[in-house]
Scaffold this motif. Sequence first.
Motif, PDB file in Angstrom:
ATOM      1  N   ARG A  78       0.824  -1.205   0.000  1.00  8.66           N
ATOM      2  CA  ARG A  78       0.000   0.000   0.000  1.00  8.66           C
ATOM      3  C   ARG A  78       0.862   1.261   0.000  1.00  8.66           C
ATOM      4  NH1 ARG A  78      -1.965   3.874  -0.570  1.00  8.66           N
ATOM      5  NH2 ARG A  78      -3.797   4.924   0.227  1.00  8.66           N
ATOM      6  N   TYR A  79       1.963   1.221   0.745  1.00  6.07           N
ATOM      7  CA  TYR A  79       2.811   2.410   0.869  1.00  6.07           C
ATOM      8  C   TYR A  79       4.019   2.336  -0.046  1.00  6.07           C
ATOM      9  CZ  TYR A  79      -0.243   3.098   4.752  1.00  6.07           C
ATOM     10  OH  TYR A  79      -1.363   3.255   5.498  1.00  6.07           O
ATOM     11  N   ASP A  80       4.444   1.129  -0.416  1.00  7.20           N
ATOM     12  CA  ASP A  80       5.488   0.935  -1.416  1.00  7.20           C
ATOM     13  C   ASP A  80       6.699   1.826  -1.157  1.00  7.20           C
ATOM     14  OD1 ASP A  80       6.809   0.071  -3.564  1.00  7.20           O
ATOM     15  OD2 ASP A  80       5.674   1.200  -5.059  1.00  7.20           O
ATOM     16  N   ILE A  81       7.369   1.601  -0.019  1.00  6.98           N
ATOM     17  CA  ILE A  81       8.414   2.546   0.400  1.00  6.98           C
ATOM     18  C   ILE A  81       9.620   2.541  -0.518  1.00  6.98           C
ATOM     19  CG2 ILE A  81       7.793   2.662   2.818  1.00  6.98           C
ATOM     20  CD1 ILE A  81       9.879   0.568   3.375  1.00  6.98           C
ATOM     21  N   GLU A  82       9.824   1.481  -1.300  1.00  5.47           N
ATOM     22  CA  GLU A  82      10.992   1.469  -2.182  1.00  5.47           C
ATOM     23  C   GLU A  82      10.920   2.589  -3.219  1.00  5.47           C
ATOM     24  OE1 GLU A  82       9.808  -1.399  -1.141  1.00  5.47           O
ATOM     25  OE2 GLU A  82      11.526  -2.487  -0.327  1.00  5.47           O
ATOM     26  N   GLN A  83       9.704   3.025  -3.553  1.00  5.27           N
ATOM     27  CA  GLN A  83       9.607   4.093  -4.551  1.00  5.27           C
ATOM     28  C   GLN A  83      10.224   5.391  -4.032  1.00  5.27           C
ATOM     29  OE1 GLN A  83       5.595   5.391  -5.359  1.00  5.27           O
ATOM     30  NE2 GLN A  83       5.017   5.075  -3.241  1.00  5.27           N
ATOM     31  N   TYR A  84      10.350   5.530  -2.721  1.00  4.17           N
ATOM     32  CA  TYR A  84      10.999   6.718  -2.162  1.00  4.17           C
ATOM     33  C   TYR A  84      12.480   6.462  -1.891  1.00  4.17           C
ATOM     34  CZ  TYR A  84       6.106   7.613  -1.114  1.00  4.17           C
ATOM     35  OH  TYR A  84       4.758   7.767  -1.212  1.00  4.17           O
ATOM     36  N   GLY A  85      12.940   5.282  -2.212  1.00  6.79           N
ATOM     37  CA  GLY A  85      14.331   4.938  -1.953  1.00  6.79           C
ATOM     38  C   GLY A  85      14.588   4.541  -0.517  1.00  6.79           C
ATOM     39  N   ILE A  86      13.573   4.063   0.180  1.00  2.00           N
ATOM     40  CA  ILE A  86      13.760   3.627   1.566  1.00  2.00           C
ATOM     41  C   ILE A  86      13.913   2.110   1.582  1.00  2.00           C
ATOM     42  CG2 ILE A  86      12.754   3.570   3.864  1.00  2.00           C
ATOM     43  CD1 ILE A  86      11.168   6.014   3.167  1.00  2.00           C
ATOM     44  N   PHE A  87      14.960   1.636   2.255  1.00  2.00           N
ATOM     45  CA  PHE A  87      15.179   0.202   2.374  1.00  2.00           C
ATOM     46  C   PHE A  87      15.276  -0.135   3.853  1.00  2.00           C
ATOM     47  CE2 PHE A  87      17.023   1.720  -1.506  1.00  2.00           C
ATOM     48  CZ  PHE A  87      16.427   0.905  -2.445  1.00  2.00           C
ATOM     49  N   VAL A  88      14.576  -1.164   4.255  1.00  3.96           N
ATOM     50  CA  VAL A  88      14.627  -1.567   5.653  1.00  3.96           C
ATOM     51  C   VAL A  88      15.480  -2.818   5.746  1.00  3.96           C
ATOM     52  CG1 VAL A  88      13.292  -2.283   7.640  1.00  3.96           C
ATOM     53  CG2 VAL A  88      12.391  -0.556   6.115  1.00  3.96           C
ATOM     54  N   HIS A  89      16.660  -2.678   6.333  1.00  5.19           N
ATOM     55  CA  HIS A  89      17.539  -3.826   6.519  1.00  5.19           C
ATOM     56  C   HIS A  89      17.479  -4.309   7.946  1.00  5.19           C
ATOM     57  CE1 HIS A  89      19.392  -3.508   2.682  1.00  5.19           C
ATOM     58  NE2 HIS A  89      19.631  -2.237   2.871  1.00  5.19           N
ATOM     59  N   ASN A  90      17.145  -3.395   8.823  1.00  3.50           N
ATOM     60  CA  ASN A  90      17.165  -3.662  10.247  1.00  3.50           C
ATOM     61  C   ASN A  90      18.531  -4.119  10.721  1.00  3.50           C
ATOM     62  OD1 ASN A  90      15.695  -3.150  12.365  1.00  3.50           O
ATOM     63  ND2 ASN A  90      14.570  -5.077  12.443  1.00  3.50           N
TER      64      ASN A  90
END
Lengths: 203, 150
Positions: free
Chosen positions: B40-52
């Motif tokens: 729904r939010y598709d954060i990769e389109q903003y260049g956000i990557f969650v690696h933790n």
Amino acid sequence: MPLSLVYYAKEFFRREWAQKFFAAKTAPLETPPYFRNFPELTGKTCTHHLFCMMACPAPGAIDVIRTPEGWKPRIHLGHCIRCGLCVEACPNGVLSSGRVLESMFYDNTRLSFSFRIDVDRTKCMGCGNCAVACPVNKLIDAQMSHGGRASTDDLLLKVSEGKCQVLHVEKCTGCKTCEHHCPNEAIRVARLLEAVHAPEEDL
Amino acid sequence: MTLLQSLKNLVRSRSIHVAYVDVGSCNGCDIEVLACLAPRYDIEQYGIFVHNNPREADVLLVIGAYTPGWEEKLEGLWEKIPDPKAAIAIGNCPISGCLFARPHTLVDPPVAKHIPIAAQVPGCPPRPTEILSAILSVAPTVFRDYEVRK
Ligand code: SF4
Ligand code: SF4
Ligand code: SF4
Ligand code: SF4
């Protein structure tokens, strides 16, 4: 074979394709109108009943301050949990949040308040701080002395036989002043909030 | 500003690596952070990557009211993140302790006492959109011209 390459190139060098590929975005994320956000002032007059502060479950989330234009509730971000209870509790509709006011109107509900005071008799040492601090007591007997002893039984709280006695719990306004002034945490005020259907003539 | 620097700024604003840590929450904010990962939010389109993984992270999301078990551990985790870095407090808990800030509580808010916090997202819990816009507005300002300012 060369022809298919041409077709590929034609497909991939279209402007729309390139735009879509490099600037793909989902639809802009909007906050829906029914979202219960931090309460906002509607501009109606606050009468300083403090029902909002009484209903609020979050420590330090709301206070009512005096401004040149009169009393005004103030919401503290970082404390407020956006529960909307203050909106429901206010008898004058000073606050608004999401569709709380609308659904209260359609469902014809009100919040009803009552309070319970518990005194832990093993912890109470009969100092009377609670009875002296209580603002309701102050209205009934302004002369009440240090120690909380008084002759009249109209008081909300008083000390007799060395312990705090609750005489008229129905007079309590739930301000919790007594709780804050008790050195032993012996007195506890519980606020009971109930959503009730308002009678028709109440509208 | 050199061309190289503006190139770095551009790339950094499109590549934000995020780690999150829960220092004692009710799980509400964790769920909202997880919701950010949903299509729904598709954060990769903003260049956000969650690696933790703090070693790879640029932005640390701090959730929760700081329970005693996190003493020393959170600071250590913050040290592990390479510069430039920014911590964002998610929810009321790291800001004020929220409903847990009662007399005799064990939690020790605000988290800003323990590590530097660049931004706060109030709410209990905040909406995923609020979390996303906080990350997107903090990251470029923290990372812009980092080498020049250093
Ligand atoms: S919305 Fe709830 S938490 Fe916020 S001020 Fe009102 S009663 Fe308190
Ligand atoms: S909570 Fe009730 S009893 Fe206690 S100080 Fe307020 S009015 Fe008095
Ligand atoms: S309840 Fe607390 S403040 Fe009131 S008389 Fe007892 S010890 Fe004193
Ligand atoms: S801010 Fe609210 S939802 Fe988030 S962790 Fe704290 S209590 Fe839970």
